[in-house]
Design a protein around this motif. Sequence first.
Motif, short mmCIF file in Angstrom:
data_model
loop_
_atom_site.label_atom_id
_atom_site.label_comp_id
_atom_site.label_asym_id
_atom_site.label_seq_id
_atom_site.Cartn_x
_atom_site.Cartn_y
_atom_site.Cartn_z
N ARG A 1 27.66 41.27 44.39
CA ARG A 1 28.84 40.50 44.78
C ARG A 1 28.47 39.29 45.62
O ARG A 1 29.19 38.91 46.56
CB ARG A 1 29.79 41.41 45.56
CG ARG A 1 30.44 42.45 44.68
CD ARG A 1 31.11 43.53 45.52
NE ARG A 1 30.14 44.26 46.33
CZ ARG A 1 29.37 45.24 45.85
NH1 ARG A 1 29.44 45.61 44.60
NH2 ARG A 1 28.52 45.87 46.62
N ASP B 1 34.58 46.25 36.45
CA ASP B 1 35.00 44.85 36.64
C ASP B 1 33.88 43.99 37.20
O ASP B 1 33.78 42.80 36.88
CB ASP B 1 36.21 44.81 37.60
CG ASP B 1 37.47 45.36 36.95
OD1 ASP B 1 37.53 45.37 35.71
OD2 ASP B 1 38.39 45.78 37.68
N GLU B 2 33.02 44.60 38.01
CA GLU B 2 31.87 43.84 38.51
C GLU B 2 30.92 43.47 37.37
O GLU B 2 30.45 42.34 37.27
CB GLU B 2 31.13 44.67 39.57
CG GLU B 2 29.93 43.94 40.16
CD GLU B 2 29.19 44.76 41.18
OE1 GLU B 2 28.23 44.23 41.78
OE2 GLU B 2 29.55 45.93 41.38
N GLN C 1 37.23 37.61 37.23
CA GLN C 1 37.16 37.48 38.68
C GLN C 1 38.41 38.07 39.36
O GLN C 1 38.31 38.79 40.35
CB GLN C 1 37.02 36.00 39.05
CG GLN C 1 35.68 35.39 38.67
CD GLN C 1 35.66 33.89 38.88
OE1 GLN C 1 36.65 33.20 38.61
NE2 GLN C 1 34.55 33.38 39.38
N TYR D 1 38.43 41.79 39.31
CA TYR D 1 37.48 42.34 40.26
C TYR D 1 38.06 42.33 41.68
O TYR D 1 37.93 43.31 42.42
CB TYR D 1 36.18 41.54 40.21
CG TYR D 1 35.12 42.06 41.16
CD1 TYR D 1 34.58 43.33 40.99
CD2 TYR D 1 34.67 41.28 42.21
CE1 TYR D 1 33.61 43.81 41.86
CE2 TYR D 1 33.71 41.75 43.08
CZ TYR D 1 33.18 43.02 42.91
OH TYR D 1 32.23 43.50 43.76
N SER E 1 40.54 45.01 41.95
CA SER E 1 39.87 46.32 42.02
C SER E 1 39.39 46.62 43.42
O SER E 1 39.40 47.78 43.86
CB SER E 1 38.70 46.36 41.04
OG SER E 1 39.15 46.33 39.70
#
Length: 443
Positions: A3, A372-373, A411, A414, A417
């Motif tokens: 991240r 999602d990452e 994005q 994420y 999330s």
Amino acid sequence: MKRTWIIAILTIAATSGSTWAQTRLSLKDCIAYGIKNNGNVKIAQYQESIAAQQGREALAGYLPQVAGSGALDNNIKLQSTVLPGALFGGEDRRVALGTKYSTNVAAQADQVIFDQQLLVGLKANKPNIENAELNSHKTKENIIYNVANGYYQVFVTQAQIDLLKDNLDKTQQILGTLQLQLDNGVIKKVDYDRTQVSLNNIKSQLTLAESNLVLAQNQLKFQMGMPLTEQLELTDNPLNQPFKLFEPAKLDVANLTDFKIQNLNMELQGLEKERIKAGYLPKLSVYGRYGVQALGNNLGESWNNWFSFGAVGVKLTIPIFDSFRRDAQYKQADLNLLTQNEQLKLNVQNYELQNHNATTQIQKAKLNLGNDEANVTLAKEVYDVTTLQYREGTVPLSDLLNAETSYKEAQSNYINSMLSYYQAKLGLEQSQGSLNDFYTALP
């Protein structure tokens, strides 16, 4: 990809906040501020004081009671009575007894010797105070949950804003390139317009996100009990912290504040049954009375002629028949206790359901976060490759716009999330009654 990109953006946002903020608080500081200043805390403290005063009130019933009284009578017409004639050897006589003015002042002290209802009431003092303390603890847990949730919401909203700004810059760069191509007749105007529409959409989303940030900040201040006019800077970014797999502990409903409160309420209801039943027992008390009295046909003269009187005695009250009023009260109390017992069973099932759902949600949130990452990493690679290919003229503009849209969606997903993960973690802490431990463990 880790991240790094989001952490960098949020770190810049956090450090640049000093230009608009004055009060610098971490998550733990915000919760501590809320525990001190939230209006609900003061209400809970008042409730604790009320419980203490109720205890004093119950104790006072078994302590001496002293009362004074006074009366001044102007006997406009004296009451008549008949004296038997046998007393005087003649006919019955009708006479008026008394004086025009009569004054009496007296004081009486009463002391209960035995009253089972009062004794049962004294037994309720301790659980009543404990109940008020548990309600204060529950208020504290709610503040921890609401402040932490609001805190995370602010950072996530700020992250969305930073992403939109980054996308806005990228789209403006693309639009600048398209303007040159349009001027040179390389592309059609519809291609330029499509990108302009995308740019306008991002601007609208940015405006909405900035509005949501103000709302999130105000909501956080409200939960903290902070004036909305005060500027606030959040110092530690929770999104910088690594996401660790949270292993839920086994649920023990006895640790839940709500469970403890309901058990105490049932104990108090049981004492209420006992108190009502005690009303069938006799009550014994002693008393002492002393007073003075003045009599006369003239008000002023009567006050120069005082007579004292006094008495001590024992009073026994035995209930005999009340038309089944107390029986109805006892049965109501018994039914209320049975109702609370059934409600407790339902609540235990509900606590287990909430814990099961919270466990499922955090597991799902952790899985979505990882997916999602990974999707952000993939979408960025596609976007970078497509951008390079578009510059080389090997792909049309539509491919670039589609790649950009996919990247923005990845994005955004994420970021959402992240929020879902933190909310699920808070929900799990709440369902297990460990919010106070969560607060204590904060750095």
